[in-house]
Design an enzyme around this catalytic site. Structure first.
Site, PDB file in Angstrom:
ATOM      1  N   LYS A 170      -8.015  17.043  43.942  1.00 50.22           N
ATOM      2  CA  LYS A 170      -6.873  16.958  44.866  1.00 50.22           C
ATOM      3  C   LYS A 170      -5.826  18.024  44.537  1.00 50.22           C
ATOM      4  O   LYS A 170      -5.383  18.756  45.422  1.00 50.22           O
ATOM      5  CB  LYS A 170      -6.272  15.544  44.776  1.00 50.22           C
ATOM      6  CG  LYS A 170      -5.093  15.311  45.703  1.00 50.22           C
ATOM      7  CD  LYS A 170      -4.977  13.846  46.082  1.00 50.22           C
ATOM      8  CE  LYS A 170      -4.363  12.999  44.983  1.00 50.22           C
ATOM      9  NZ  LYS A 170      -2.902  13.151  44.865  1.00 50.22           N
ATOM     10  N   SER A 171      -5.432  18.104  43.271  1.00 58.82           N
ATOM     11  CA  SER A 171      -4.392  19.075  42.895  1.00 58.82           C
ATOM     12  C   SER A 171      -4.820  20.498  43.240  1.00 58.82           C
ATOM     13  O   SER A 171      -4.022  21.305  43.730  1.00 58.82           O
ATOM     14  CB  SER A 171      -4.133  19.008  41.391  1.00 58.82           C
ATOM     15  OG  SER A 171      -3.532  17.799  41.056  1.00 58.82           O
ATOM     16  N   ARG A 206      -3.319  23.329  46.137  1.00 61.45           N
ATOM     17  CA  ARG A 206      -2.894  24.684  45.744  1.00 61.45           C
ATOM     18  C   ARG A 206      -3.738  25.743  46.431  1.00 61.45           C
ATOM     19  O   ARG A 206      -3.255  26.848  46.734  1.00 61.45           O
ATOM     20  CB  ARG A 206      -2.960  24.816  44.217  1.00 61.45           C
ATOM     21  CG  ARG A 206      -1.824  24.029  43.523  1.00 61.45           C
ATOM     22  CD  ARG A 206      -2.191  23.657  42.116  1.00 61.45           C
ATOM     23  NE  ARG A 206      -1.106  23.075  41.353  1.00 61.45           N
ATOM     24  CZ  ARG A 206      -0.758  21.777  41.376  1.00 61.45           C
ATOM     25  NH1 ARG A 206      -1.406  20.928  42.143  1.00 61.45           N
ATOM     26  NH2 ARG A 206       0.233  21.329  40.618  1.00 61.45           N
ATOM     27  N   GLY A 244       3.052  13.305  47.437  1.00 60.32           N
ATOM     28  CA  GLY A 244       4.137  13.829  46.604  1.00 60.32           C
ATOM     29  C   GLY A 244       3.903  15.291  46.241  1.00 60.32           C
ATOM     30  O   GLY A 244       4.843  16.090  46.168  1.00 60.32           O
ATOM     31  N   SER A 282       6.585  17.510  34.414  1.00 59.21           N
ATOM     32  CA  SER A 282       6.003  17.350  35.750  1.00 59.21           C
ATOM     33  C   SER A 282       5.426  18.660  36.244  1.00 59.21           C
ATOM     34  O   SER A 282       6.135  19.656  36.396  1.00 59.21           O
ATOM     35  CB  SER A 282       7.081  16.859  36.720  1.00 59.21           C
ATOM     36  OG  SER A 282       6.655  17.072  38.052  1.00 59.21           O
ATOM     37  N   GLN A 334       4.368  19.034  39.175  1.00 60.88           N
ATOM     38  CA  GLN A 334       4.859  19.240  40.545  1.00 60.88           C
ATOM     39  C   GLN A 334       6.168  20.020  40.521  1.00 60.88           C
ATOM     40  O   GLN A 334       6.374  20.935  41.316  1.00 60.88           O
ATOM     41  CB  GLN A 334       5.052  17.893  41.240  1.00 60.88           C
ATOM     42  CG  GLN A 334       3.718  17.189  41.506  1.00 60.88           C
ATOM     43  CD  GLN A 334       3.880  15.860  42.209  1.00 60.88           C
ATOM     44  OE1 GLN A 334       4.974  15.321  42.313  1.00 60.88           O
ATOM     45  NE2 GLN A 334       2.770  15.317  42.681  1.00 60.88           N
ATOM     46  N   ASP A 386      -2.325   9.826  35.621  1.00 56.93           N
ATOM     47  CA  ASP A 386      -2.918   9.271  36.846  1.00 56.93           C
ATOM     48  C   ASP A 386      -4.067   8.309  36.521  1.00 56.93           C
ATOM     49  O   ASP A 386      -4.473   7.521  37.372  1.00 56.93           O
ATOM     50  CB  ASP A 386      -3.444  10.395  37.756  1.00 56.93           C
ATOM     51  CG  ASP A 386      -2.310  11.197  38.387  1.00 56.93           C
ATOM     52  OD1 ASP A 386      -1.138  10.782  38.271  1.00 56.93           O
ATOM     53  OD2 ASP A 386      -2.603  12.245  38.997  1.00 56.93           O
ATOM     54  N   LYS A 409       5.606   6.802  40.808  1.00 60.70           N
ATOM     55  CA  LYS A 409       4.423   7.312  41.523  1.00 60.70           C
ATOM     56  C   LYS A 409       4.320   6.598  42.878  1.00 60.70           C
ATOM     57  O   LYS A 409       5.303   6.029  43.347  1.00 60.70           O
ATOM     58  CB  LYS A 409       3.171   7.098  40.674  1.00 60.70           C
ATOM     59  CG  LYS A 409       3.165   7.923  39.395  1.00 60.70           C
ATOM     60  CD  LYS A 409       3.066   9.402  39.694  1.00 60.70           C
ATOM     61  CE  LYS A 409       3.121  10.248  38.437  1.00 60.70           C
ATOM     62  NZ  LYS A 409       3.187  11.671  38.721  1.00 60.70           N
ATOM     63  N   ARG A 468      -4.568   4.522  43.690  1.00 62.77           N
ATOM     64  CA  ARG A 468      -5.100   4.365  42.321  1.00 62.77           C
ATOM     65  C   ARG A 468      -5.134   2.887  41.903  1.00 62.77           C
ATOM     66  O   ARG A 468      -5.974   2.487  41.106  1.00 62.77           O
ATOM     67  CB  ARG A 468      -4.324   5.229  41.328  1.00 62.77           C
ATOM     68  CG  ARG A 468      -4.336   6.710  41.716  1.00 62.77           C
ATOM     69  CD  ARG A 468      -4.525   7.670  40.566  1.00 62.77           C
ATOM     70  NE  ARG A 468      -4.521   9.042  41.075  1.00 62.77           N
ATOM     71  CZ  ARG A 468      -5.594   9.691  41.544  1.00 62.77           C
ATOM     72  NH1 ARG A 468      -6.782   9.114  41.537  1.00 62.77           N
ATOM     73  NH2 ARG A 468      -5.497  10.924  42.008  1.00 62.77           N
TER      74      ARG A 468
HETATM   75  C1  S3P Z   1       0.180  16.517  40.424  1.00 60.22           C
HETATM   76  C2  S3P Z   1       0.972  16.297  39.334  1.00 60.22           C
HETATM   77  C3  S3P Z   1       1.248  14.957  38.786  1.00 60.22           C
HETATM   78  C4  S3P Z   1       0.260  13.930  39.288  1.00 60.22           C
HETATM   79  C5  S3P Z   1       0.018  14.036  40.763  1.00 60.22           C
HETATM   80  C6  S3P Z   1      -0.496  15.422  41.122  1.00 60.22           C
HETATM   81  C7  S3P Z   1      -0.002  17.909  40.879  1.00 60.22           C
HETATM   82  O1  S3P Z   1       2.548  14.574  39.155  1.00 60.22           O
HETATM   83  O2  S3P Z   1       0.698  12.623  38.953  1.00 60.22           O
HETATM   84  O3  S3P Z   1      -0.951  13.071  41.159  1.00 60.22           O
HETATM   85  O4  S3P Z   1      -0.930  18.172  41.676  1.00 60.22           O
HETATM   86  O5  S3P Z   1       0.778  18.770  40.462  1.00 60.22           O
HETATM   87  P1  S3P Z   1       3.823  15.020  38.254  1.00 60.22           P
HETATM   88  O6  S3P Z   1       3.593  16.407  37.886  1.00 60.22           O
HETATM   89  O7  S3P Z   1       5.028  14.869  39.118  1.00 60.22           O
HETATM   90  O8  S3P Z   1       3.803  14.067  37.098  1.00 60.22           O
END
Ligand code: S3P
Length: 450
Positions: free
Chosen positions: A23-24, A28, A95, A171, A173, A330, A357, A403
């Site tokens: 997913k991450s 990107r 998020g 984080s 993110q 996660d 979360k 989750r």
């Molecule tokens: C993610 C970063 C994590 C993770 C989220 C995906 C990302 O959050 O929990 O599911 O893709 O950068 P945080 O970086 O805010 O902890």
């Protein structure tokens, strides 16, 4: 009618599977492809609601994105090629989309507005607004209690300048939002992480030829020139594999092989923790593609037999805290399920971020596993699970959190009687096909129904 899952105990899990893309990395890949110049192909793109939300935001800003099976074709228009969206950008439950995209939007020459579902409208945004504002961005949102700001966000055009910023929360993110804004800033942008978080943005910058320097926990970038489109191979999602790995460890008579799973060390905290607990897990076919490592993961009795190990002693509880936390965050709900079957206490600390979360995952993991008979206590920054306990079927709420839905579904595979999980449509945000893939591995086929 909201979806639910009904699960009965299973006798074994057997077989070989491949899982949808990470997913991450899929988020990107869409972002960087849209900002590149020319054609990109993304293989094994995760077509889940969250990643499709990212694609739709870029479509709304004039980027052509087409899907064909698990491939995404993106025609990037360059760093300055996005056009003003004609309506509010919608991220659904994601998020990652709202935080990373805000970094990109902060660098545009147009005003934009961005929001998401009711869960997103409760997610804290001050963590990105503060550094982006220091870079010169003008962002307003909905003011909440405790000096917090929530979506919808309105992001106004500004000339960004570089900054040096110490992250206040570990984080990825927030780090990524700042680095993405750094693509548009005058001067150097430096982010300093308190502990290492997932580094997919940094790796993807490298893969697209964007110069990023690292010095310990310090990452620096200067606005690059336009960069060309690429062909990206996304590995399977280790966070999705986590459900199957734990399932194969707790369901008797299980032997499973999961192919092509991302093994980026900033994501494999679960594997490290499981090894400490005494689990037998083997990695094979390791390779690096598109800047990201991946491997085949084997779990189950086959490994014990092949390596001449003593028939596995039961798993033991461990303490999990400190630097590993961002790399396992996660996976804590599914790790808690496993911990109900381990000998002794598993103590999870320093994981307060779980509270912000998709749901308050400390509260929701504890409350739902308690309903199934787990001996589990809530702590301010984590939880304590005493095992082993026999789980029993129960009526479980997902709280709209994918989750929690998937972790409790796996617990249902070993619970006595029937487990019903309410409101499971949220699984689509990260893992379309979850039920079918579990079903494929179950040796007694009638145990898992929606
Ligand atoms: C993610 C970063 C994590 C993770 C989220 C995906 C990302 O959050 O929990 O599911 O893709 O950068 P945080 O970086 O805010 O902890």
């Amino acid at each position: 009618m909201p979806k639910q899952l009904k699960i009965s105990p299973v006798q074994g899990l057997q077989g070989e599977i491949s899982l949808p893309g990470d997913k991450s990395i899929s988020h990107r890949a869409i972002m960087l492809s849209s900002l590149a110049k020319g054609e990109n192909i993304i293989h094994n793109f995760l077509q889940s609601e969250d990643c499709i939300a990212t694609a739709n935001c870029f479509r709304e800003m004039g980027i052509q994105i087409k899907f064909d099976g698990d491939k995404a074709f993106v025609v990037g228009k360059g760093l300055r090629g996005l056009s003003r969206p004609s309506k509010m950008l919608e991220v659904g439950n994601s998020g990652t989309t709202i935080r990373l995209l805000s970094g990109i939007l902060a660098g545009q020459k147009f005003e934009s507005q961005i929001t998401g579902d009711s869960s997103i409208q409760k997610r804290p945004m001050k963590r990105i607004i503060e550094p982006l504002t220091l870079m010169g961005a003008k962002i307003t949102g909905k003011k909440g209690t405790k000096d917090e700001t929530f979506p919808p966000l309105i992001i106004n055009t500004a000339n960004l300048k570089g900054l040096e910023y110490n992250l206040k929360v570990a984080s990825a993110q927030v780090k990524s939002a700042i680095l993405l804004a750094g693509l548009y800033a005058n001067g150097q942008t430096t982010v300093i992480e308190p502990v290492q978080t997932r580094d997919h943005t940094e790796r993807m910058f490298g893969f697209f030829g964007i110069n990023l320097t690292r010095f310990n926990r310090e990452l620096s970038i200067e606005a690059p020139n336009d960069f060309a489109g690429r062909e990206i191979f996304v590995p399977g999602d280790i966070s999705s594999a986590a459900y199957f790995i734990v399932a194969a460890l707790i369901v008797q008579n299980s032997n499973i092989t999961i192919k092509n799973i991302g093994t980026n060390p900033t994501r494999t905290g679960l594997l490290q923790a499981l090894k400490k607990m005494g689990a037998q897990i083997e990695l094979a076919d390791e390779e690096v593609l598109s800047g990201e490592p991946r491997a085949t993961i084997k779990v189950g009795k086959q490994i014990v037999a092949a390596q001449n190990l003593a028939p596995s002693a039961s798993l033991i509880g461990i303490d999990i805290s400190g630097e590993i936390i961002p790399n396992i965050l996660d996976e804590i709900p599914i790790l808690a399920v496993l911990a109900t079957q381990a000998e002794g206490p598993t103590v999870i600390k320093d994981a307060g971020e779980l509270r912000v979360k998709e749901s308050d995952r400390i509260k929701t993991t504890v409350s739902e596993l308690k309903k199934m008979g787990a001996d589990i206590e809530e702590r301010e920054d984590g939880m304590v699970i005493h095992g082993p306990t026999k789980l029993k079927g129960a009526k479980i709420q997902s709280y709209g959190d994918h989750r929690i839905a998937m972790s409790t579904a796996i617990a249902g595979l070993i619970a006595e009687g029937e487990t019903i999980i309410e409101d499971t449509a949220c699984i689509e945000t990260s893992f379309p096909g979850f039920e079918a893939q579990i079903q494929q591995l179950i040796t007694n086929k009638t145990s898992f129904n929606s």
